[in-house]
Design a protein around this motif. Structure first.
Motif, PDB file in Angstrom:
ATOM      1  N   ASP A  55       0.808  -1.221   0.000  1.00  0.00           N
ATOM      2  CA  ASP A  55       0.000   0.000   0.000  1.00  0.00           C
ATOM      3  C   ASP A  55       0.840   1.269   0.000  1.00  0.00           C
ATOM      4  O   ASP A  55       0.384   2.317  -0.465  1.00  0.00           O
ATOM      5  CB  ASP A  55      -0.963  -0.007   1.186  1.00  0.00           C
ATOM      6  CG  ASP A  55      -2.208  -0.833   0.916  1.00  0.00           C
ATOM      7  OD1 ASP A  55      -2.420  -1.210  -0.250  1.00  0.00           O
ATOM      8  OD2 ASP A  55      -2.975  -1.102   1.866  1.00  0.00           O
ATOM      9  N   GLY A  71       0.202   3.990  -2.687  1.00  0.00           N
ATOM     10  CA  GLY A  71      -0.089   5.357  -2.289  1.00  0.00           C
ATOM     11  C   GLY A  71       0.835   6.383  -2.909  1.00  0.00           C
ATOM     12  O   GLY A  71       0.500   7.566  -3.001  1.00  0.00           O
ATOM     13  N   GLU A  93       2.152  10.354  -6.542  1.00  0.00           N
ATOM     14  CA  GLU A  93       2.818  11.334  -5.692  1.00  0.00           C
ATOM     15  C   GLU A  93       4.273  11.500  -6.141  1.00  0.00           C
ATOM     16  O   GLU A  93       4.918  10.528  -6.546  1.00  0.00           O
ATOM     17  CB  GLU A  93       2.801  10.887  -4.227  1.00  0.00           C
ATOM     18  CG  GLU A  93       1.413  10.757  -3.625  1.00  0.00           C
ATOM     19  CD  GLU A  93       0.865  12.080  -3.130  1.00  0.00           C
ATOM     20  OE1 GLU A  93       1.599  13.090  -3.199  1.00  0.00           O
ATOM     21  OE2 GLU A  93      -0.283  12.103  -2.677  1.00  0.00           O
ATOM     22  N   ASN A 146       0.678  15.694  10.771  1.00  0.00           N
ATOM     23  CA  ASN A 146      -0.404  15.213   9.914  1.00  0.00           C
ATOM     24  C   ASN A 146      -1.575  14.614  10.702  1.00  0.00           C
ATOM     25  O   ASN A 146      -2.461  13.979  10.122  1.00  0.00           O
ATOM     26  CB  ASN A 146       0.142  14.176   8.934  1.00  0.00           C
ATOM     27  CG  ASN A 146       1.030  14.783   7.868  1.00  0.00           C
ATOM     28  OD1 ASN A 146       0.557  15.268   6.849  1.00  0.00           O
ATOM     29  ND2 ASN A 146       2.347  14.752   8.106  1.00  0.00           N
ATOM     30  N   ILE A 182      -1.770  12.108  12.622  1.00  0.00           N
ATOM     31  CA  ILE A 182      -1.839  10.657  12.562  1.00  0.00           C
ATOM     32  C   ILE A 182      -1.578  10.114  13.962  1.00  0.00           C
ATOM     33  O   ILE A 182      -0.522  10.378  14.545  1.00  0.00           O
ATOM     34  CB  ILE A 182      -0.800  10.090  11.572  1.00  0.00           C
ATOM     35  CG1 ILE A 182      -1.076  10.617  10.160  1.00  0.00           C
ATOM     36  CG2 ILE A 182      -0.820   8.561  11.581  1.00  0.00           C
ATOM     37  CD1 ILE A 182       0.016  10.277   9.155  1.00  0.00           C
ATOM     38  N   ASP A 186      -7.837   0.406  11.236  1.00  0.00           N
ATOM     39  CA  ASP A 186      -7.380   1.799  11.276  1.00  0.00           C
ATOM     40  C   ASP A 186      -5.884   1.891  11.557  1.00  0.00           C
ATOM     41  O   ASP A 186      -5.192   2.754  11.006  1.00  0.00           O
ATOM     42  CB  ASP A 186      -8.143   2.587  12.352  1.00  0.00           C
ATOM     43  CG  ASP A 186      -9.580   2.894  11.950  1.00  0.00           C
ATOM     44  OD1 ASP A 186      -9.962   2.605  10.797  1.00  0.00           O
ATOM     45  OD2 ASP A 186     -10.323   3.417  12.806  1.00  0.00           O
ATOM     46  N   GLU A 220      -4.000   1.095   8.369  1.00  0.00           N
ATOM     47  CA  GLU A 220      -4.096   2.177   7.392  1.00  0.00           C
ATOM     48  C   GLU A 220      -3.309   3.406   7.835  1.00  0.00           C
ATOM     49  O   GLU A 220      -2.748   4.131   6.995  1.00  0.00           O
ATOM     50  CB  GLU A 220      -5.562   2.513   7.143  1.00  0.00           C
ATOM     51  CG  GLU A 220      -6.286   1.375   6.410  1.00  0.00           C
ATOM     52  CD  GLU A 220      -7.765   1.636   6.176  1.00  0.00           C
ATOM     53  OE1 GLU A 220      -8.317   2.580   6.806  1.00  0.00           O
ATOM     54  OE2 GLU A 220      -8.374   0.896   5.373  1.00  0.00           O
ATOM     55  N   ASN A 221      -3.223   3.631   9.131  1.00  0.00           N
ATOM     56  CA  ASN A 221      -2.447   4.773   9.615  1.00  0.00           C
ATOM     57  C   ASN A 221      -0.947   4.550   9.504  1.00  0.00           C
ATOM     58  O   ASN A 221      -0.184   5.515   9.336  1.00  0.00           O
ATOM     59  CB  ASN A 221      -2.844   5.105  11.059  1.00  0.00           C
ATOM     60  CG  ASN A 221      -4.089   5.973  11.123  1.00  0.00           C
ATOM     61  OD1 ASN A 221      -4.234   6.917  10.343  1.00  0.00           O
ATOM     62  ND2 ASN A 221      -4.994   5.659  12.037  1.00  0.00           N
ATOM     63  N   LYS A 272      -0.332   5.575   5.885  1.00  0.00           N
ATOM     64  CA  LYS A 272      -0.362   7.039   5.760  1.00  0.00           C
ATOM     65  C   LYS A 272       0.921   7.664   6.295  1.00  0.00           C
ATOM     66  O   LYS A 272       1.503   8.568   5.680  1.00  0.00           O
ATOM     67  CB  LYS A 272      -1.563   7.614   6.520  1.00  0.00           C
ATOM     68  CG  LYS A 272      -2.919   7.305   5.919  1.00  0.00           C
ATOM     69  CD  LYS A 272      -4.021   7.858   6.807  1.00  0.00           C
ATOM     70  CE  LYS A 272      -5.397   7.440   6.324  1.00  0.00           C
ATOM     71  NZ  LYS A 272      -6.477   7.881   7.263  1.00  0.00           N
ATOM     72  N   LEU A 273       1.346   7.192   7.453  1.00  0.00           N
ATOM     73  CA  LEU A 273       2.520   7.771   8.105  1.00  0.00           C
ATOM     74  C   LEU A 273       3.779   7.553   7.266  1.00  0.00           C
ATOM     75  O   LEU A 273       4.553   8.500   7.038  1.00  0.00           O
ATOM     76  CB  LEU A 273       2.687   7.157   9.495  1.00  0.00           C
ATOM     77  CG  LEU A 273       3.900   7.599  10.313  1.00  0.00           C
ATOM     78  CD1 LEU A 273       3.948   9.107  10.461  1.00  0.00           C
ATOM     79  CD2 LEU A 273       3.882   6.919  11.692  1.00  0.00           C
ATOM     80  N   ILE A 317       4.048   6.972   4.073  1.00  0.00           N
ATOM     81  CA  ILE A 317       3.974   7.753   2.829  1.00  0.00           C
ATOM     82  C   ILE A 317       4.361   9.209   3.093  1.00  0.00           C
ATOM     83  O   ILE A 317       5.155   9.806   2.343  1.00  0.00           O
ATOM     84  CB  ILE A 317       2.572   7.659   2.207  1.00  0.00           C
ATOM     85  CG1 ILE A 317       2.346   6.262   1.620  1.00  0.00           C
ATOM     86  CG2 ILE A 317       2.378   8.724   1.120  1.00  0.00           C
ATOM     87  CD1 ILE A 317       0.931   6.016   1.141  1.00  0.00           C
ATOM     88  N   GLU A 318       3.839   9.790   4.143  1.00  0.00           N
ATOM     89  CA  GLU A 318       4.158  11.185   4.454  1.00  0.00           C
ATOM     90  C   GLU A 318       5.640  11.348   4.789  1.00  0.00           C
ATOM     91  O   GLU A 318       6.263  12.351   4.420  1.00  0.00           O
ATOM     92  CB  GLU A 318       3.286  11.690   5.614  1.00  0.00           C
ATOM     93  CG  GLU A 318       1.813  11.833   5.270  1.00  0.00           C
ATOM     94  CD  GLU A 318       1.568  12.761   4.091  1.00  0.00           C
ATOM     95  OE1 GLU A 318       2.261  13.800   3.986  1.00  0.00           O
ATOM     96  OE2 GLU A 318       0.696  12.443   3.256  1.00  0.00           O
TER      97      GLU A 318
END
Length: 361
Positions: A192, A196, A200, A286, A288, A334, A337-338, A341-342, A344-345
């Protein structure tokens, strides 16, 4: 039954795949199927770890995100004259979670179903009943009448044995129950992360890696990190969830659904302070959620990655999970998924200058 969306379908495919240390072909093929559309190239090292490369900026810092393909299981060591199978553990097991559990033996003729057995308590002495059955006294019953019939099924010493469990979405649909979360969830995170980053821009080369033989000594992480030569490494794995009866905050403070675990320390490494602080700052910027974790009794692939060449700044980020190293474990969607997200950022900010500053922080 809950209808599975595309993410749940991927998670089911990953966890249903059978792959103990040294025999990770099935999960590797599943990971390859899902990660290939988002990678520029996919290769394997000579032990079988999968390495998927995605270039943002050519010759930028190399960022490695590694989850391990293998799960804890067993290996057949002998077949007795009555057709019962004896085995050794491959990876860490607690004997109290093993008895009467269904398993699958992977033979050259196909899968064979068995159940882990032992003497029934009715014929044990009162003193024997007070003690857990030792693993050496367990066996696998495949319903064979004798050794010859067991062998006719295709069973032989060296065959892999994996726990059997159906991927299940709980009534609270955020909670997911499956075998092999340790560590197919890390493989899903690597997939993922590349997905993601598809649209980007990022100033680096990202490697999503599925390592082999983590459960018996972080072995695939050693070889794959030597192939990648990362500038920064992230091991993504499961961690201990402490939100259950009998567990206090001093034993395990993390709770499912309250965010990824930033691992400060485990038995394989002390997390790199610069990377740790950078990840925490990114999570806070962010919004998160995250939790801190220490695991003095366990380790992750980061422990091997950080010792590659002349050293790699590394950090483990884990998903709080109940009942790991058993037939079925539970985690919160969750949190998974977090983590994605973390990471990727974080990756989007890891340019050459930033990486060089982190290295000596």
């Amino acid at each position: 039954m809950t209808k599975l969306d595309s993410t749940l379908t991927m998670l089911k495919d990953l966890t249903d795949a059978k792959g103990i240390p040294g025999n990770e072909k099935e999960p590797r093929e599943v990971m390859k199927k899902y990660i290939s559309p988002y990678a520029d190239e996919v290769t394997t090292d000579h032990l079988g770890s999968l390495i998927a490369k995605k270039t943002g900026e050519a010759n930028g810092p190399r960022i490695m995100v590694a989850g391990h393909l293998d799960e804890v299981g067993f290996m057949i060591t002998r077949i007795d004259d009555q057709g019962f199978l004896y085995f050794q553990t491959v990876g860490g097991w607690w004997n109290q979670v093993m008895l009467a559990q269904r398993v699958t033996i992977m033979t050259s003729k196909g899968d064979v179903t068995g159940v882990i057995g032992s003497k029934p308590p009715h014929i044990l002495t009162p003193e024997q009943r007070k003690k857990p059955v030792e693993i050496k006294d367990m066996f696998i019953d495949i319903g064979a009448k004798d050794k010859e019939e067991a062998e006719s099924f295709g069973v032989k010493p060296g065959d892999s044995v994996v726990p059997y469990f159906d991927f299940t979405v709980m009534n609270n649909e955020k909670l997911l129950l499956a075998k092999a979360w340790d560590n197919r969830i890390g493989c899903a995170i690597a997939i993922d992360v590349l997905k993601g980053l598809e649209n980007e821009s990022h100033p680096n080369e990202v490697y999503g890696v599925g390592t082999v033989q983590e459960e018996i000594g972080l072995r695939g992480a050693k070889t794959s990190a030597n192939a990648v030569k990362p500038d920064i490494g992230f091991g993504v794995d499961v961690g201990i969830a402490g939100d259950m009866p009998g567990v206090s905050d001093k034993d395990a403070a993390a709770k499912m659904g309250e965010g990824p675990q930033i691992v400060l320390y485990d038995a394989s490494m002390i997390s790199h302070k610069g990377v740790r602080d950078f990840v925490v700052d990114t999570a806070e910027a962010n919004n998160i959620p995250f939790q801190y974790e220490t695991m003095p009794g366990g380790g992750t692939d980061s422990g091997a990655i950080h010792l590659t060449a002349n050293g790699v700044p590394a950090l483990s980020i884990t998903v709080p999970t109940r009942y790991i190293h058993s037939h079925a474990a539970m985690l919160h969607r969750d949190d998974y998924e977090n983590v994605v997200k973390l990471i990727i950022e974080v990756i989007k900010k890891l340019d050459r200058e930033t990486v060089e500053k982190l290295t000596f922080n």
